[in-house]
Design a protein around this motif. Structure first.
Motif, short mmCIF file in Angstrom:
data_model
loop_
_atom_site.label_atom_id
_atom_site.label_comp_id
_atom_site.label_asym_id
_atom_site.label_seq_id
_atom_site.Cartn_x
_atom_site.Cartn_y
_atom_site.Cartn_z
N VAL A 282 0.85 -1.19 0.00
CA VAL A 282 0.00 0.00 0.00
C VAL A 282 0.89 1.24 0.00
O VAL A 282 2.07 1.17 0.33
N THR A 283 0.30 2.36 -0.38
CA THR A 283 1.00 3.64 -0.27
C THR A 283 0.25 4.53 0.71
O THR A 283 -0.99 4.58 0.70
N LEU A 284 1.01 5.21 1.55
CA LEU A 284 0.45 6.17 2.50
C LEU A 284 0.90 7.57 2.11
O LEU A 284 2.03 7.74 1.67
N GLY A 285 0.03 8.54 2.33
CA GLY A 285 0.46 9.92 2.17
C GLY A 285 -0.02 10.59 0.91
O GLY A 285 -0.73 10.01 0.07
N ARG A 286 0.35 11.82 0.78
CA ARG A 286 0.11 12.67 -0.37
C ARG A 286 0.82 13.98 -0.07
O ARG A 286 1.25 14.22 1.06
N GLY B 67 9.95 0.92 -7.01
CA GLY B 67 8.71 1.60 -6.65
C GLY B 67 7.50 0.99 -7.30
O GLY B 67 7.54 0.56 -8.46
N ASP B 68 6.43 0.93 -6.54
CA ASP B 68 5.17 0.35 -7.03
C ASP B 68 3.97 1.14 -6.55
O ASP B 68 2.86 0.60 -6.48
N ALA B 69 4.16 2.39 -6.26
CA ALA B 69 3.08 3.16 -5.62
C ALA B 69 1.82 3.22 -6.46
O ALA B 69 1.87 3.23 -7.69
N ASN B 70 0.71 3.22 -5.78
CA ASN B 70 -0.55 3.58 -6.42
C ASN B 70 -1.17 4.69 -5.57
O ASN B 70 -0.52 5.26 -4.70
N LEU B 71 -2.41 5.00 -5.84
CA LEU B 71 -3.03 6.11 -5.10
C LEU B 71 -3.35 5.69 -3.68
O LEU B 71 -4.00 4.66 -3.45
N SER B 72 -2.90 6.48 -2.74
CA SER B 72 -3.23 6.23 -1.35
C SER B 72 -4.66 6.69 -1.10
O SER B 72 -5.27 7.38 -1.91
N LYS B 73 -5.18 6.30 0.04
CA LYS B 73 -6.52 6.78 0.41
C LYS B 73 -6.56 8.30 0.42
O LYS B 73 -7.51 8.93 -0.06
N TRP B 74 -5.51 8.88 1.00
CA TRP B 74 -5.47 10.34 1.08
C TRP B 74 -5.37 10.97 -0.31
O TRP B 74 -5.96 12.00 -0.57
N LEU C 276 -8.74 10.93 -1.97
CA LEU C 276 -9.58 12.01 -1.46
C LEU C 276 -9.23 13.34 -2.12
O LEU C 276 -10.10 14.13 -2.49
N GLN C 277 -7.92 13.55 -2.25
CA GLN C 277 -7.43 14.81 -2.85
C GLN C 277 -7.91 14.93 -4.30
O GLN C 277 -8.39 15.97 -4.73
N ILE D 171 -0.42 17.80 -6.90
CA ILE D 171 -1.16 16.75 -6.21
C ILE D 171 -1.33 15.56 -7.15
O ILE D 171 -1.44 15.75 -8.36
N PRO D 172 -1.33 14.36 -6.65
CA PRO D 172 -1.17 14.03 -5.23
C PRO D 172 0.29 13.81 -4.79
O PRO D 172 0.57 13.88 -3.61
#
Lengths: 326, 470
Positions: free
Chosen positions: A15-19, A260-267, A270-271, B196-197
């Protein structure tokens, strides 16, 4: 996944955290994280001088529930100028190293200021650019004393216990050390930043092993900043200027590389939900999702009790989390 | 008084760098003038500044996500540089080959632009122009991404000829159109330009052959199916380009010229010098390093009539002062306030007011800017805690057992960078020192008083015409 494991391990991107955000939910130039009890995660936001209000500690958990933020830029109690490293003590207090003021700033678990200690200098017990913190099994604080090219061990109250390391590139010598960690046996691992290697020491500071040489090839390092060790002894290194994380086994053999494998975090979701124009723009970039995955100057790494490897992806204002499945 | 060699070296370092403390001037003078010129020109042979250390402490500064981050990082680099001429040339080109964040709104792209300029700053001019034409910052700033084979945008083609190479009056409107046609298809790959983001992604150059006008063009009297590279090769060998670049170099390194828009109607201040530089350009395969070698070794550059004939730009004031007082030589909090200080004097780094860049020379000076310039310098040179100021105090204290007011003034001028002021100014400074009483330093109290007097005098010198000029 964008990774290939050479030695049999099963890692999964989790998972990815943050923004990006200068205050509240989100990070700005995050440089380190620490894991506390009850799933608490504390993240240092270095931000920048022109936006000093962004310099703070974010408090969240793995579910991306935001619990608040504390600390601010300054040189009073509970403040810092250039915070760089963070560690949680066995009594749950949060310790932050300020590499400019060369001192340790202490907060309660909820972020209340609890005092500071540390004096700038190069004598025993003094600090110059403290850049890494970790508590050992006895509850004492190991400090990577960056500009003094050494490691010092203090009581939580700041009383010097011991130290090791001198400037140089030989075995056991250090050149602006940065990240530091201890394994389950008490061995100390140091990101020997300007020597482009990780060094392993006994709990007393005797040299045991070095990992890595300068370069961008497999197993090589370019200014490693952070190091973490899981309960099996596998070693995770943020290979800062190579924009990747490398994994080594307990003997220092190369295991794998993550880019790296990031996807969209929950935050982040929302953004974006409030920014349809940005969503529209993202759709016009053909390889957007592929580009967005990549680490950009990953700077610190921690492993939690569930074998989650949390990587501070500094220039993307997020934390990428991997999991060791087996 | 400083020797002529040191004063000439001070002149060289004010122009080819950002000035230098007296100790550096002494060392360079001992090495010799021509040897120093060569060392400055061969910048890449000097170890670079410790960029990794700067990045360690200025987190996010390199290729940063916010303008203050990258402005601060470049300011830090200029102060700490081990290659002063390379950095000065980067600043030089930044004032001519302008792009700015006011239009880009993409700090990382501004930073990659400056890195590109630095890499090409001392090389062949056509190489720099080709790199510039492929540079995402320029493609955005002058709209080449909106220039298509069936609908050209002339902005880049026009400024390439008018502001970057030949100057008004040396080409026709048809030439502008032909240049614009040749650069169609020189565009950008799509990139995420929202913070963003997870912060922006870098723009990359992309050549789109489908959108390139491959037809025949007549450009500056030559006929062919020219593309952008061909256009630059034709431009680079024009005598008008040679004169234009030569005059810019004269303006930046030798003596203030009138503003560029007046060049068409106003002859150069020193036509013979400009011709020498233009010839050097044409004879060296358009090599900027070779032109600068001729410039710095020429009599017209060394001549005392051009000393203090240039008003320092705000960035020169800030960087030169910091190098003099030995502050911010390594990363420290406060760098962004130095960027702001230069902005307060009229030069916001990486954000020129228009594609014409800044109007320099006497236009740097107005009442507000002058106050800001003097206050900035005075606050630094009067700060006795700064290492460069302490060195001046110590060195002055070592000159002789007793020191006369005139020796005191001459010593301060020398140690502040071998500054030569008008005699009236010198006499006024001496009179000020005389009013302050004897310059004794036998007791601790007297030594503290002596140091304060040094600081006061340095502050007065900071307000002199000569310190504000280069």
């Amino acid at each position: 996944m964008t990774t290939q494991a050479k030695v049999t391990r099963d890692f999964r991107y989790d998972v990815t955290l943050g923004r990006t955000n200068l205050s509240g939910i989100g990070f700005r130039n995050p440089v380190d994280l620490a894991l506390g009890k009850n799933g608490n995660i504390y993240v240092i936001n270095r931000a920048n001088e022109a936006q000093p209000f962004g310099t703070r500690i974010s408090w969240l958990d793995i579910n991306q529930d935001f619990h608040g933020e504390f600390g601010q830029r300054g040189n009073e109690d509970g403040q810092f100028i250039w915070p760089l490293s963070i560690a949680v003590a066995p009594d749950d207090r949060v310790f932050v190293a300020d590499e400019w003021l060369s001192r340790i700033v202490i907060f309660s678990q909820e972020g209340q200021p609890q005092g500071t200690w540390g004096t700038k200098g190069s004598s025993d017990g003094e600090l110059d650019g403290p850049s890494g913190l970790v508590f050992d099994s006895k509850g004492n604080l190991l400090v990577s004393d960056g500009n003094n090219h050494r490691i010092q061990r203090f009581t939580p109250e700041g009383v010097l216990i011991s130290g090791f390391g001198t400037f140089g590139a030989g075995e056991g010598q250090l050149n602006q050390p940065w990240g530091i960690t201890v394994d389950v046996h008490g061995a100390i691992f140091v990101a020997d930043w300007r020597n482009d290697r990780i060094q392993k020491f006994t709990p007393e500071g005797q040299f045991l092993l070095q990992i890595g040489t300068s370069g961008s090839g497999e197993g090589q390092l370019n200014r490693p900043t952070g190091v973490a060790v899981d309960r099996d002894g596998d070693i995770y290194v943020t290979d800062w200027l190579n924009d990747r994380v490398q994994v080594f086994d307990a003997q220092g053999n190369f295991v794998t590389t993550w880019t790296g494998d990031a996807n969209l975090s929950k935050w982040a979701e929302l953004q974006l939900a409030g920014s349809p124009d940005v969503v529209e723009q993202r759709d016009t970039v053909p390889d957007m999702l592929e580009m967005e995955k990549r680490f950009r100057e990953p700077i610190a790494v921690e492993v939690d009790e569930e074998n989650r490897i949390m990587i501070v992806d500094c220039r993307r204002d997020r934390i990428q989390v991997y999991k060791k499945v087996s | 008084m400083a020797s002529n060699d040191i004063q000439l070296m001070a002149h060289l370092m004010r122009r080819a760098g950002f000035g230098a403390p007296f100790e550096e001037l002494e060392a360079r003078a001992a090495k010799g003038y021509e040897a120093t010129v060569e060392e400055l020109l061969r910048a890449e042979e000097k170890p670079d500044w410790e960029e990794d250390v700067a990045r360690r402490h200025m987190i996010g500064g390199h290729l940063g996500n916010a303008m203050p981050e990258i402005q601060g990082f470049w300011m830090q680099r200029m102060i700490a540089t081990t290659r002063p001429l390379q950095e000065k040339m980067t600043l030089f080109w930044h004032t001519i080959l302008c792009s700015g964040d006011s239009k880009l709104d993409h700090p990382e792209t501004m930073d990659t632009h400056i890195d590109m300029v630095r890499e090409n700053a001392l090389g062949r001019y056509p190489d720099l122009l080709v790199a510039l034409s492929r540079d995402p910052a320029m493609i955005i700033y002058l709209d080449n991404r909106y220039s298509h084979k069936d609908s050209i945008n002339e902005n880049y083609g026009r400024e390439l000829l008018e502001l970057f190479s030949m100057g008004v009056g040396n080409y026709t409107e048809d030439d502008v159109k032909m240049a614009a046609r040749a650069f169609t298809g020189w565009t950008l790959a799509p990139a995420m330009n929202s913070f963003i983001p997870y912060q922006r992604h870098a723009f990359k150059f992309q050549y789109d052959p489908e959108d390139h006008d491959d037809g025949e063009k007549v450009f500056l009297g030559q006929r062919g199916r020219f593309n952008g590279d061909d256009i630059i090769n034709i431009i680079a060998r024009q005598p008008a380009t040679a004169r234009f670049i030569a005059r810019h170099l004269y303006d930046f390194f030798v003596a203030d010229e009138v503003q560029v828009p007046a060049w068409q109607t106003t002859p150069p201040r020193d036509p013979a010098a400009v011709n020498v530089l233009a010839d050097a350009y044409l004879q060296s395969d358009y090599d900027i390093r070779s032109v600068l070698r001729v410039l710095f070794n020429s009599d017209f550059f060394k001549d005392e009539s051009v000393w203090y004939a240039r008003v320092k730009s705000p960035v020169e004031v800030v960087v030169g002062t910091m190098r003099l007082v030995g502050d911010h030589l390594t990363p420290a909090p406060g760098i962004e306030s130095l960027v702001g200080a230069a902005g307060g004097m009229g030069q916001i780094l990486l954000n020129p007011p228009s594609v014409e860049g800044w109007h320099g020379g006497k236009e740097w000076i107005n009442s507000g800017a002058l106050v800001n310039r003097v206050n900035f310098v005075a606050n630094r040179v009067g700060d006795l805690s700064l290492p460069g100021v302490q060195r001046i105090v110590e060195r002055l204290g070592d000159i002789t057992e007793s020191i006369s007011p005139s020796d005191f003034v001459d010593g301060c001028l020398e140690l502040m960078g071998s500054i030569r002021v008008e005699e009236d100014t010198r006499l006024a400074l001496i009179a000020h020192v005389e009013r302050g009483g004897p310059l004794v330093r036998d007791t601790e109290e007297e030594r503290a008083s002596f140091a304060r007097k040094v600081g006061e005098l340095l502050q007065l010198i900071a307000s002199s015409r000569e310190y504000q000029f280069a």
